[in-house]
Design an enzyme around this catalytic site. Sequence first.
Site, mmCIF file in Angstrom:
data_model
loop_
_atom_site.group_PDB
_atom_site.id
_atom_site.type_symbol
_atom_site.label_atom_id
_atom_site.label_comp_id
_atom_site.label_asym_id
_atom_site.label_seq_id
_atom_site.Cartn_x
_atom_site.Cartn_y
_atom_site.Cartn_z
ATOM 1 N N LYS A 167 43.041 -17.730 -61.891
ATOM 2 C CA LYS A 167 43.392 -19.130 -62.090
ATOM 3 C C LYS A 167 44.082 -19.674 -60.842
ATOM 4 C CE LYS A 167 42.137 -19.329 -66.481
ATOM 5 N NZ LYS A 167 41.212 -20.322 -67.069
ATOM 6 N N ASP A 198 39.373 -20.779 -61.226
ATOM 7 C CA ASP A 198 39.343 -21.794 -62.287
ATOM 8 C C ASP A 198 40.587 -22.664 -62.166
ATOM 9 O OD1 ASP A 198 39.082 -23.289 -64.573
ATOM 10 O OD2 ASP A 198 39.020 -21.592 -65.951
ATOM 11 N N GLU A 243 35.766 -23.452 -60.618
ATOM 12 C CA GLU A 243 35.498 -23.902 -61.990
ATOM 13 C C GLU A 243 36.425 -25.042 -62.403
ATOM 14 O OE1 GLU A 243 35.931 -21.859 -66.429
ATOM 15 O OE2 GLU A 243 35.356 -20.629 -64.707
ATOM 16 N N GLU A 267 32.679 -25.982 -69.901
ATOM 17 C CA GLU A 267 33.448 -25.687 -71.108
ATOM 18 C C GLU A 267 33.988 -26.939 -71.783
ATOM 19 O OE1 GLU A 267 37.868 -24.433 -70.571
ATOM 20 O OE2 GLU A 267 36.801 -23.535 -68.879
ATOM 21 N N ASP A 321 29.130 -23.736 -73.468
ATOM 22 C CA ASP A 321 29.859 -22.963 -74.468
ATOM 23 C C ASP A 321 29.283 -23.282 -75.846
ATOM 24 O OD1 ASP A 321 31.760 -22.113 -76.396
ATOM 25 O OD2 ASP A 321 33.425 -22.387 -75.006
ATOM 26 N N HIS A 351 31.160 -20.045 -70.945
ATOM 27 C CA HIS A 351 32.614 -19.971 -71.082
ATOM 28 C C HIS A 351 32.994 -19.269 -72.381
ATOM 29 C CE1 HIS A 351 36.285 -21.949 -72.882
ATOM 30 N NE2 HIS A 351 36.789 -21.489 -71.763
#
Length: 369
Positions: free
Chosen positions: A168, A197, A223, A249, A272, A299
């Site tokens: 992240k 992400d 992401e 997502e 997703d 996701h």
Amino acid sequence: MAKIERIEIRMVDLKPKVVRTDAIQSFVSQETPLVTITDSDGATGTGYSYTIGTGGSSVMRLLADHLLPRLIGKDAEQIEAIWHELEFATHATTIGAITSIALAAIDNALWDLRARKQDIPLWKLAGGARDRCALYTTEGGWLHIPTEALVEDALDAKAKGFKGSKVKIGKPHGADDVARLSAVRKAVGDGYEIMTDANQGFTIDEAIRRADRLRDLDLAWLEEPIAADDIDGHVRLNRSTSTPVAVGESLYSIRHFREYMQKGACSIVQVDAGRIGGITPWLKVAHTAEAFDMPICPHFLMELHVSLTCAVPNGKYVEYIPQLDDITTSRLVIENGMALAPSTPGLGIEWDWDAIAKRSIPEFNRDIH
């Protein structure tokens, strides 16, 4: 023709097994609606979806009050017709997360029912492109985790055969993100993928700036760098960086995905099944992405997405985040960092109904005849 005779709904609240933080939030609970459909032959299918802590009660009321009563007497094999009827019935509230999450639980149950009645695994019923797919892990890459622990987790995942690790990003200053990711890259070498992400945490200008600073680390993707509904911003970003931009997502309609692909606003599709409205629209997005030569890296929901990723030719990665261990007896089978497609009929998920009964929130239990 076997008609739908009974529908049971439950919701369990699953607590994450590790602390999960990103650039904008912390995950404290996962509300999991479960829909079990029984047809006149006595066959059953169970589907599910999820929230990350809010909206579960609204999903359950939408299911019980507005959607599920429409299914009684329907031919369970007419999945496409049912999906479109339910979408139209809720057209005043679409396209949005609550409606799509509710539709997903129903649609996934119908596909499970169909596959079980045909005695075939979902991945074969939905296409059967391959019997395994690559895994990357997210559980050791949350934003609060110290750099040393990020490195240790990535090295451990690499040793187990995983193909990549997600880290992240979204620290207050870009230099912090660069330092963390540089340490991971130095440790794992060039042959191991690093995904990042941002969880929609950046403005477009900041996303462009940080992507430029991270360019030399050869990242697998960036992401959700900015707000998911900012298509033009994603176009700007995607044109400004060689790092692939991943979205999906937080998109809830096949038309949203179409716009992203048509406009060149992304390079990787993370559709997703729990948020797009179920397996039916998921497959449409995946096949559209194939036409644009884009990989599918869904996701979350690894227990379901392993089958879907194996079903389509452009399925590339499954995200390893254990989700259902407390309410299932089945487990994802992993060999050398590859997730194996389930061999059992249906979604490949075996539910622990005793555990579900103990964890169900009583006010949402309904049995619809």
